[in-house]
Motif scaffolding. Structure first.
Motif, short mmCIF file in Angstrom:
data_model
loop_
_atom_site.label_atom_id
_atom_site.label_comp_id
_atom_site.label_asym_id
_atom_site.label_seq_id
_atom_site.Cartn_x
_atom_site.Cartn_y
_atom_site.Cartn_z
N LYS B 8 -6.71 -8.56 2.06
CA LYS B 8 -5.82 -8.33 0.92
C LYS B 8 -6.61 -8.46 -0.38
O LYS B 8 -7.53 -9.28 -0.47
CB LYS B 8 -4.68 -9.35 0.90
CG LYS B 8 -3.72 -9.20 2.06
CD LYS B 8 -2.65 -10.25 2.04
CE LYS B 8 -1.73 -10.07 3.25
NZ LYS B 8 -0.89 -11.23 3.47
N ASP B 10 -5.53 -8.51 -4.54
CA ASP B 10 -4.56 -8.38 -5.63
C ASP B 10 -5.31 -8.31 -6.95
O ASP B 10 -6.39 -8.89 -7.10
CB ASP B 10 -3.65 -9.62 -5.71
CG ASP B 10 -2.86 -9.83 -4.44
OD1 ASP B 10 -2.83 -8.92 -3.61
OD2 ASP B 10 -2.27 -10.93 -4.29
N GLN B 19 -0.76 -5.51 -5.71
CA GLN B 19 -1.47 -5.64 -4.44
C GLN B 19 -2.10 -4.29 -4.09
O GLN B 19 -1.40 -3.33 -3.77
CB GLN B 19 -0.48 -6.06 -3.35
CG GLN B 19 -1.13 -6.87 -2.27
CD GLN B 19 -0.13 -7.41 -1.27
OE1 GLN B 19 0.98 -6.91 -1.13
NE2 GLN B 19 -0.54 -8.42 -0.54
N LYS B 22 -3.12 -4.29 1.17
CA LYS B 22 -1.95 -5.07 1.61
C LYS B 22 -2.09 -5.62 3.03
O LYS B 22 -1.12 -5.68 3.77
CB LYS B 22 -0.70 -4.18 1.51
CG LYS B 22 -0.42 -3.71 0.09
CD LYS B 22 0.74 -2.74 0.04
CE LYS B 22 0.98 -2.27 -1.38
NZ LYS B 22 1.94 -1.17 -1.45
N GLY B 217 -2.41 1.23 -0.13
CA GLY B 217 -2.99 -0.06 0.22
C GLY B 217 -2.98 -0.42 1.69
O GLY B 217 -3.33 -1.54 2.06
N VAL B 218 -2.57 0.52 2.53
CA VAL B 218 -2.62 0.26 3.98
C VAL B 218 -3.29 1.46 4.67
O VAL B 218 -3.37 2.55 4.09
CB VAL B 218 -1.21 0.04 4.59
CG1 VAL B 218 -0.58 -1.24 4.08
CG2 VAL B 218 -0.30 1.22 4.33
#
Lengths: 167, 239
Positions: B8, B10, B19, B22, B217-218
């Motif tokens: 992760k 941020d 974020q 993630k 983010g994934v």
């Protein structure tokens, strides 16, 4: 280029007699040349034999008219949705797309997406082959494939441009 | 091997916490060539920065060759980066007033004076990236393609096990990009280096064994030519 599907495209819009079909097909082909009238009539005979087209009679100048049958519409739609393999895609897909635009084909978006998918598959497979040729030092084949990939890049960019303008 | 677990990252923008990554899970085999694709802001470059040890995660683990990058202090990370990782940037990041040779040799200075052996290696690298005769030319007098060749030679000078590249062909035309990707491929096969390359270009990504697709983010999907529906997925992803 398919005379059969060009005729089906034109008859999808309205009834035509043979000579009108020739003139309209020439215009649909653009710079690619003119159709021999004999080819139009032999194709029409085959289309009638296969129940894709019928003749409702003649016009006031006694010219035989032709119209599309439901089976012909199905055939046209099936052809429009079929992605074109790369080796014919330049002419083949542009012609097909032109036909689709002419009849305001509702699934143009779907057509473009399927063509894009085919191009991407070709890009991935040809790039894989190209990397092997590069490592083997086969310069001629490497350059030929590089040329094909550049065409594919242009075709892909063109599809993106059409999609952007359709939005 | 590169292993990433629940990674992760941020960022604070004023009072707002964003974020960017993630919770990424990822495994890249030793000697693999992987491309990462995704829209701007999807987190792909952030991941590369974290893999390079140029940034630290908010949470999660990064293992490269069984070493936890996130458990190292800054000094340990710097040494690890210098010895094990090479990095190629989109904008080359050369020292403009230094020559080709000096730019390539730059990472070696931290280990002391240049030996004869190292000088020979630099010459061999200059030859292998196709810059023969340009040893003493200043970086700012080179074309974009030549500068990227210098950057690749610099990234390889410590013979890293992992080469990380962020849009390495982003500033180059197709023909020059082709030459740069050809170099990546050559070193990848010759030295069995693991390559992780961020790109927006499907024609560059095609050089890789696998393509990792990022979105928001994934990891959206990992694509391989062996998958029956990969072209359909890629086409939809790019639409």
């Amino acid at each position: 280029m398919s005379v059969k599907h060009g005729i089906l495209t034109l008859l999808f819009q309205q009834q035509h007699h043979g000579y009108e079909l020739k003139l309209e097909l020439d215009s649909l082909l653009g710079i690619n040349g003119k159709i021999n009238p004999g080819q139009i009539y032999t194709t029409l005979d085959r289309l009638i034999r296969d129940n894709l087209v019928s003749s409702p009679g003649s016009d006031d100048q006694e010219r035989k008219l032709y119209e599309i049958e439901p089976k012909g519409k199905d055939e046209l739609e099936k052809w429009l949705l079929e992605p074109v393999p790369y080796y014919t895609s330049k002419e083949g897909f542009f012609f097909k797309w032109n036909c689709a635009r002419k009849i305001h084909f509702e699934q143009e978006k779907n057509m473009l997406e399927q063509q894009r998918e085919m191009i991407i598959k070709e890009v991935m497979e040809l790039t894989n082959l190209k990397t092997e040729l590069l490592l083997q030092g086969d310069e001629n084949k490497y350059l030929l494939i590089t040329g094909m990939l550049l065409h594919l890049e242009a075709d892909l960019n063109w599809i993106v441009q059409v999609e952007n303008r359709n939005r | 091997m590169i292993k990433v677990n629940n990674l992760k990252r941020d960022f604070l923008q004023g009072q707002q916490r964003t974020q960017v990554l993630k919770g990424i899970d990822l495994a890249i085999e030793e000697g693999e060539f992987v491309a990462i694709m995704g829209p701007s802001g999807s987190g792909k470059s952030t991941l590369l920065q974290l893999l390079a040890g140029l940034d630290v995660p908010t949470d999660g683990d990064i293992q490269i060759n069984n070493k936890f990058l996130n458990k190292m202090n800054e000094k340990e990370r710097t040494i690890f980066r210098r010895k094990k990782l090479g990095f190629v940037f989109q904008n080359y990041q050369l020292l403009s007033t230094l020559t080709v040779e000096e730019n390539i040799a730059f990472p070696l200075h931290a280990d002391g004076k240049l030996t004869n052996e190292k000088s020979k290696m630099i010459n061999a690298l200059i030859h292998s990236v196709g810059l023969e005769g340009l040893n003493h030319k200043r970086a700012n007098l080179l074309s974009g393609g030549q500068q990227q060749r210098v950057a690749i030679a610099r990234a390889l000078v410590n013979n890293p096990t992992v080469l990380l590249a962020d849009e390495p062909t982003g500033n180059l035309d197709r023909a020059m990009a082709e030459e740069i990707l050809g170099l990546f491929l050559k070193f990848h096969r010759q030295n069995k280096q693991t390559i992780v390359m961020v790109t927006h270009d499907i024609f560059a990504a095609g050089f890789a064994d696998r393509i990792i697709l990022f979105r928001d983010g994934v990891i959206d999907k990992v694509i391989s030519r062996k998958d029956s529906d990969y072209a359909k997925y890629l086409a939809n992803f790019m639409a």
